[in-house]
Every structure is written in structure tokens, then in C-alpha cells.
Design a protein around this motif. Sequence first.
Motif, PDB file in Angstrom:
ATOM      1  N   GLU A 245       0.830  -1.207   0.000  1.00 33.36           N
ATOM      2  CA  GLU A 245       0.000   0.000   0.000  1.00 33.36           C
ATOM      3  C   GLU A 245       0.868   1.262   0.000  1.00 33.36           C
ATOM      4  N   SER A 246       1.964   1.234   0.763  1.00 34.98           N
ATOM      5  CA  SER A 246       2.866   2.377   0.796  1.00 34.98           C
ATOM      6  C   SER A 246       3.516   2.605  -0.566  1.00 34.98           C
ATOM      7  N   ARG A 247       3.887   1.511  -1.234  1.00 33.83           N
ATOM      8  CA  ARG A 247       4.493   1.640  -2.563  1.00 33.83           C
ATOM      9  C   ARG A 247       3.499   2.238  -3.555  1.00 33.83           C
ATOM     10  N   THR A 248       2.257   1.774  -3.521  1.00 30.65           N
ATOM     11  CA  THR A 248       1.238   2.302  -4.432  1.00 30.65           C
ATOM     12  C   THR A 248       0.975   3.776  -4.155  1.00 30.65           C
ATOM     13  N   ALA A 249       0.869   4.142  -2.877  1.00 34.04           N
ATOM     14  CA  ALA A 249       0.630   5.543  -2.520  1.00 34.04           C
ATOM     15  C   ALA A 249       1.781   6.425  -2.981  1.00 34.04           C
ATOM     16  N   GLY A 250       3.011   5.938  -2.862  1.00 32.81           N
ATOM     17  CA  GLY A 250       4.159   6.711  -3.312  1.00 32.81           C
ATOM     18  C   GLY A 250       4.135   6.945  -4.809  1.00 32.81           C
ATOM     19  N   ARG A 251       3.774   5.924  -5.564  1.00 33.10           N
ATOM     20  CA  ARG A 251       3.691   6.090  -7.018  1.00 33.10           C
ATOM     21  C   ARG A 251       2.594   7.073  -7.400  1.00 33.10           C
ATOM     22  N   LEU A 252       1.481   7.037  -6.687  1.00 29.46           N
ATOM     23  CA  LEU A 252       0.396   7.979  -6.964  1.00 29.46           C
ATOM     24  C   LEU A 252       0.825   9.414  -6.656  1.00 29.46           C
ATOM     25  N   ARG A 253       1.542   9.603  -5.543  1.00 31.45           N
ATOM     26  CA  ARG A 253       2.031  10.950  -5.213  1.00 31.45           C
ATOM     27  C   ARG A 253       2.967  11.461  -6.302  1.00 31.45           C
ATOM     28  N   ALA A 254       3.837  10.586  -6.791  1.00 29.67           N
ATOM     29  CA  ALA A 254       4.761  10.987  -7.841  1.00 29.67           C
ATOM     30  C   ALA A 254       4.018  11.316  -9.128  1.00 29.67           C
ATOM     31  N   ALA A 255       2.972  10.553  -9.421  1.00 21.45           N
ATOM     32  CA  ALA A 255       2.218  10.787 -10.652  1.00 21.45           C
ATOM     33  C   ALA A 255       1.472  12.114 -10.619  1.00 21.45           C
ATOM     34  N   THR A 256       0.988  12.511  -9.459  1.00 25.02           N
ATOM     35  CA  THR A 256       0.240  13.769  -9.355  1.00 25.02           C
ATOM     36  C   THR A 256       1.152  14.978  -9.188  1.00 25.02           C
ATOM     37  N   LEU A 257       2.445  14.763  -8.956  1.00 30.15           N
ATOM     38  CA  LEU A 257       3.339  15.888  -8.740  1.00 30.15           C
ATOM     39  C   LEU A 257       3.448  16.762  -9.988  1.00 30.15           C
ATOM     40  N   SER A 258       3.469  16.138 -11.168  1.00 32.90           N
ATOM     41  CA  SER A 258       3.592  16.916 -12.403  1.00 32.90           C
ATOM     42  C   SER A 258       2.472  17.932 -12.524  1.00 32.90           C
ATOM     43  N   THR A 259       1.252  17.539 -12.155  1.00 32.99           N
ATOM     44  CA  THR A 259       0.127  18.457 -12.216  1.00 32.99           C
ATOM     45  C   THR A 259       0.241  19.547 -11.159  1.00 32.99           C
ATOM     46  N   ARG A 260       0.650  19.176  -9.969  1.00 32.94           N
ATOM     47  CA  ARG A 260       0.753  20.160  -8.885  1.00 32.94           C
ATOM     48  C   ARG A 260       1.845  21.182  -9.145  1.00 32.94           C
ATOM     49  N   LEU A 261       2.896  20.788  -9.862  1.00 27.50           N
ATOM     50  CA  LEU A 261       3.971  21.730 -10.161  1.00 27.50           C
ATOM     51  C   LEU A 261       3.523  22.829 -11.123  1.00 27.50           C
TER      52      LEU A 261
END
Length: 293
Positions: A245-261
Motif C-alpha cells: 500500500e505504501s508503494r502504491t501511494a508513493g507512485r500515486l504521489r509521484a504521478a500527481t506531482l507533475s500536475t501540482r507543479l
Amino acid sequence: MSGRRHEGVDTADVAASVHRLAVLLQAGLTPPRAWSHLARSGDETAGAVSRAFQQGRSVADVLRSRGEAWAQIGIAWQVATTVGAPLAESLRGLADALRDAHQARDDVRTALAEPQTTARLISWLPLAALGLGAALGFDPLAALTQPIGVVCLVLGGALMIITSRWTAALVARAQPDHALPGLGADVVAIALSGGVSLDRAIAVSEAAAGSPTDAETLATLDLSRSAGVPAIDLLRADAAAQRQESRTAGRLRAATLSTRLLLPLGVCTLPAFLLLGVGPMLLSVLTATPLTL
């Protein structure tokens, strides 16, 4: 020696050391001899632990002083030695867990690399615009010495600083936690492998960790009691699920970072580009000496 000095220790290196230690223990070596052999290979932490054995100091305390990854091993070591759990088996399982957590962090860092690089490049656009204006024949530096130019310079510089800090904050939030997911369940499972009761296992684990048992682990123990099944396998399965679950959450955070930037880009970087790039060029044109006919 404080733990801060060792915060940069690679989790993969810790996992490799712990795995070698587990092999030595499984081969029949006593803990002091196993740590001593590991120290001869150049492992600094093993050397510190070997000295702790000679001086009669706590091994768990020494491990806690060596940084986050070793501190988690120290908790498990204290629990295993307190209840008499098999050290080799316990350490081997934690080494695998550390490797899995390290791989998860590597996955997130890889996913973060592109948006981080893009953000850094875009943050330099305002300064690049100044150079472009000079290359086109304008005099942006002279324009920035005028009152309006000074205002543009101050506001543009402030926006660039805000962009840098905002971007750094977004990237920091996307970084994975250094804590080992599922450690609470793993530690209680280690305690139970020593043959103690559930209540004793919880008490020993909480004493070693210095914090209460997490809710997920307690829920798993309640399930074990109500169903009348061994808790060890349930706890280890729960720990593995938490790491996934932690690995999946980390990948999701990384995927949404491009939009947040895009937020600091639109709110700060583009206005800074106008103030430091376009503004000085316009001032240069407006303040230029009129051509005589």
C-alpha cells in the motif's frame, strides 16, 4: 554518537548487512561473533555493536543511534532478545522488508526525477529572458536601475524565491517516508515467535518501540483471537500489505506531482518572467532616445 550523523545511510546497505548477519547467526555463530565477523568486512555499525558487546552496552541502543533504518533493526533486536525469538529468522525477514521498502523509494524517486528536472528548468526562465533581451540588443540591466525597473526586479526576484520554496515543498511531500511500513506488525510477530502470549508480545513491542501498538496491528490481533488462528502469519501478511500500500501511494504521489507543479508555474514563474524578461525590454524601448528625422 547521534543518529543525525547516520541519516544518509543507504537502506539497501543496511538490508545487505542485516541479511549477512542473519546468515552468520543461522550458521551457528553467537551474536557477538557474528557482529565481529561483520565488522571485519568494514561495516561501521557492526564495529560499533562489537564494541558495545565488549563494553556491556545495549546493542539496541547502539543501533538506534545509527540512523532510521538501523533504529528499526534495533527495535526488532530488542524484542527478539527479550523474548528469546529466533534472531536469524527475524533478521532475515526484516532484511527482505528493508529491501522492499528501498525498492519502493527508488520507484518513487525515479518517477519524481522528470517533474523535478522540468520544474528546475522552468524556474530559470525569468533569468534566461534577461539574457535573451540583451542578445536581442536591448539593455535590460539599465532598465532595471530605473524606479519602475527596480520594482520589477524586486517583485520578480521575490516570485522566483517563492517558486523555488513552493516547488521544494511539493517535492518534499511527494517523497516517501523513511519509516518501514508494517514494522509494528513485524515486531509483534517476532515477539510471538518467541512463544510469549499476545499481551506479553504487545507489551514488549511497545517498550522497544517507545510508542503504542498501531491500530492495524491491534485489529489483526483481535481477528486472530476471535477466529482462533495463529497471529504470526496474519501479522506478516498485514505487514506485507502495508508495504504494498505504501508503494502504491508513493507512485500515486509521484504521478500527481507533475500536475501540482503547474501551480507555482502559473502563479509565480510566469509573472516573474514578465517582470524580469518582458518588463525590462519594454522599458528599454520606452526610454530609448527618439530617432530624429
